[in-house]
Structures are given as structure tokens and as C-alpha cells.
Write a protein that holds these residues in place. Structure first.
Motif, mmCIF file in Angstrom:
data_model
loop_
_atom_site.group_PDB
_atom_site.id
_atom_site.type_symbol
_atom_site.label_atom_id
_atom_site.label_comp_id
_atom_site.label_asym_id
_atom_site.label_seq_id
_atom_site.Cartn_x
_atom_site.Cartn_y
_atom_site.Cartn_z
ATOM 1 N N LYS A 290 8.353 -1.287 3.017
ATOM 2 C CA LYS A 290 9.259 -0.755 2.004
ATOM 3 C C LYS A 290 8.937 0.716 1.718
ATOM 4 O O LYS A 290 9.827 1.555 1.601
ATOM 5 N N ARG A 291 7.653 1.003 1.618
ATOM 6 C CA ARG A 291 7.185 2.368 1.360
ATOM 7 C C ARG A 291 7.659 3.317 2.465
ATOM 8 O O ARG A 291 8.188 4.395 2.196
ATOM 9 N N LEU A 292 7.511 2.903 3.707
ATOM 10 C CA LEU A 292 7.958 3.716 4.830
ATOM 11 C C LEU A 292 9.479 3.913 4.797
ATOM 12 O O LEU A 292 9.982 4.999 5.098
ATOM 13 N N GLU A 293 10.193 2.874 4.419
ATOM 14 C CA GLU A 293 11.652 2.972 4.290
ATOM 15 C C GLU A 293 12.028 4.065 3.275
ATOM 16 O O GLU A 293 12.939 4.864 3.521
ATOM 17 N N ILE A 294 11.335 4.109 2.153
ATOM 18 C CA ILE A 294 11.627 5.097 1.112
ATOM 19 C C ILE A 294 11.243 6.493 1.589
ATOM 20 O O ILE A 294 11.996 7.451 1.395
ATOM 21 N N PHE A 295 10.090 6.630 2.227
ATOM 22 C CA PHE A 295 9.695 7.929 2.779
ATOM 23 C C PHE A 295 10.742 8.432 3.771
ATOM 24 O O PHE A 295 11.123 9.605 3.747
ATOM 25 N N ASN A 296 11.209 7.554 4.641
ATOM 26 C CA ASN A 296 12.240 7.944 5.606
ATOM 27 C C ASN A 296 13.523 8.366 4.907
ATOM 28 O O ASN A 296 14.119 9.384 5.256
ATOM 29 N N ARG A 297 13.948 7.578 3.943
ATOM 30 C CA ARG A 297 15.171 7.907 3.199
ATOM 31 C C ARG A 297 15.079 9.296 2.575
ATOM 32 O O ARG A 297 16.038 10.066 2.587
ATOM 33 N N ASP A 298 13.889 9.615 2.043
ATOM 34 C CA ASP A 298 13.683 10.879 1.344
ATOM 35 C C ASP A 298 13.153 11.984 2.265
ATOM 36 O O ASP A 298 12.705 13.035 1.793
ATOM 37 N N ASN A 299 13.227 11.748 3.558
ATOM 38 C CA ASN A 299 12.808 12.732 4.556
ATOM 39 C C ASN A 299 11.359 13.189 4.382
ATOM 40 O O ASN A 299 11.034 14.361 4.584
ATOM 41 N N PHE A 300 10.506 12.264 3.964
ATOM 42 C CA PHE A 300 9.078 12.560 3.781
ATOM 43 C C PHE A 300 8.885 13.819 2.935
ATOM 44 O O PHE A 300 8.044 14.670 3.239
ATOM 45 N N ARG B 36 10.688 14.390 -4.071
ATOM 46 C CA ARG B 36 12.014 14.588 -4.652
ATOM 47 C C ARG B 36 11.999 15.534 -5.843
ATOM 48 O O ARG B 36 13.040 15.992 -6.272
ATOM 49 N N LEU B 37 10.823 15.867 -6.364
ATOM 50 C CA LEU B 37 10.754 16.807 -7.485
ATOM 51 C C LEU B 37 10.492 18.234 -7.025
ATOM 52 O O LEU B 37 11.198 19.145 -7.431
ATOM 53 N N CYS B 38 9.481 18.426 -6.205
ATOM 54 C CA CYS B 38 9.086 19.803 -5.857
ATOM 55 C C CYS B 38 9.358 20.168 -4.403
ATOM 56 O O CYS B 38 9.090 21.291 -3.987
ATOM 57 N N SER B 39 9.854 19.227 -3.622
ATOM 58 C CA SER B 39 10.180 19.424 -2.197
ATOM 59 C C SER B 39 8.956 19.635 -1.309
ATOM 60 O O SER B 39 9.076 20.080 -0.171
ATOM 61 N N VAL C 15 5.073 6.541 -3.390
ATOM 62 C CA VAL C 15 6.350 6.000 -3.856
ATOM 63 C C VAL C 15 6.203 5.629 -5.322
ATOM 64 O O VAL C 15 5.301 4.890 -5.703
ATOM 65 N N HIS C 16 7.090 6.175 -6.133
ATOM 66 C CA HIS C 16 7.091 5.934 -7.572
ATOM 67 C C HIS C 16 8.185 4.929 -7.911
ATOM 68 O O HIS C 16 9.309 5.049 -7.426
ATOM 69 N N HIS C 17 7.836 3.943 -8.717
ATOM 70 C CA HIS C 17 8.821 2.981 -9.223
ATOM 71 C C HIS C 17 9.464 3.571 -10.477
ATOM 72 O O HIS C 17 8.779 3.798 -11.464
ATOM 73 N N THR C 18 10.754 3.808 -10.425
ATOM 74 C CA THR C 18 11.445 4.310 -11.614
ATOM 75 C C THR C 18 11.732 3.179 -12.589
ATOM 76 O O THR C 18 11.872 3.410 -13.779
ATOM 77 N N LYS C 19 11.836 1.972 -12.056
ATOM 78 C CA LYS C 19 12.025 0.754 -12.857
ATOM 79 C C LYS C 19 11.318 -0.378 -12.138
ATOM 80 O O LYS C 19 11.198 -0.370 -10.920
ATOM 81 N N TYR C 20 10.876 -1.345 -12.920
ATOM 82 C CA TYR C 20 10.321 -2.574 -12.353
ATOM 83 C C TYR C 20 11.278 -3.706 -12.710
ATOM 84 O O TYR C 20 11.563 -3.924 -13.872
ATOM 85 N N THR C 21 11.760 -4.394 -11.680
ATOM 86 C CA THR C 21 12.675 -5.499 -11.931
ATOM 87 C C THR C 21 12.025 -6.845 -11.655
ATOM 88 O O THR C 21 12.625 -7.877 -11.915
ATOM 89 N N VAL D 189 11.278 6.182 -5.512
ATOM 90 C CA VAL D 189 11.460 7.581 -5.149
ATOM 91 C C VAL D 189 10.159 8.142 -4.585
ATOM 92 O O VAL D 189 9.074 7.768 -5.030
ATOM 93 N N THR D 190 10.277 9.019 -3.611
ATOM 94 C CA THR D 190 9.112 9.670 -3.022
ATOM 95 C C THR D 190 8.689 10.842 -3.892
ATOM 96 O O THR D 190 9.513 11.693 -4.247
ATOM 97 N N LEU D 191 7.401 10.861 -4.237
ATOM 98 C CA LEU D 191 6.816 11.975 -4.978
ATOM 99 C C LEU D 191 5.513 12.376 -4.299
ATOM 100 O O LEU D 191 4.815 11.530 -3.747
ATOM 101 N N CYS D 192 5.172 13.656 -4.387
ATOM 102 C CA CYS D 192 3.837 14.052 -3.948
ATOM 103 C C CYS D 192 2.850 13.551 -4.995
ATOM 104 O O CYS D 192 3.228 13.229 -6.127
#
Length: 90
Positions: free
Chosen positions: A15-25, A28-31, A39-45, A58-61
Motif C-alpha cells: 500500500k505504501r509503495l502504491e501511494i509513493f507511486n501515485r505521488d511520484n515519490f 506533497r507539501l514541500c515537493s 506515508v501519512h494517514h489523513t484519516k483512520y477508518t 499522502v506522501t510526506l518527507c
């Protein structure tokens, strides 16, 4: 299995790799593309991190991730006063 163990599971790693790929490694905040990415969870369901919908991840450094986690409360207050897109910090 505790949360830290769940983050080491193959299901979460996929799942983590999927998110990194989606966000082009890219953070999402500082590029940033050089600092360790997380990978940051914006919500936990649910209780299983790998079952989170991709829209809640979302991918974050590591620097931005640490900043978000340490300042989550104040950032939410600022967003109440000045609403903007808040998908990174929920």
C-alpha cells in the motif's frame, strides 16, 4: 499485532509503495524528493493501515511529516479561521 508490526507487514508495504507511486515519490507539501519519504494517514477508518482508502493517505518527507504531527492541533485551529484544502492534516 501492534501498530508498529502492522507497518512492517507486506500488505502495508504494498500500500505504501502504491501511494509513493501515485505521488511520484514526492512530498506533497514541500515537493522534496531527496529526504526519506513516509506515508501519512489523513484519516483512520479502521484498525488495519493497509485497508485505508488511498484518498486518506499522502506522501510526506520525514521533515514535513514530523512537522504535521507535532503541530496538528494548531494547524487545525488555523484552518478553522482560514479554511483551505486540509487533506494533509486531518
Amino acid at each position: 499485532m501492534n501498530y508498529q508490526q502492522k507497518l512492517k507487514s507486506p500488505k502495508w508495504q504494498r500500500k505504501r509503495l502504491e501511494i509513493f507511486n501515485r505521488d511520484n515519490f514526492t512530498c506533497r507539501l514541500c515537493s522534496d524528493t531527496e529526504t526519506e519519504l513516509q506515508v501519512h494517514h489523513t484519516k483512520y477508518t479502521g484498525k488495519e493501515p493497509h485497508n485505508e482508502p488511498s484518498k486518506n493517505l499522502v506522501t510526506l518527507c520525514s521533515d514535513c511529516h514530523q512537522f504535521i504531527e507535532q503541530n496538528k492541533k494548531i494547524i487545525k485551529i488555523i484552518l478553522v479561521v482560514n479554511p483551505v484544502h486540509d487533506s494533509v492534516i486531518n
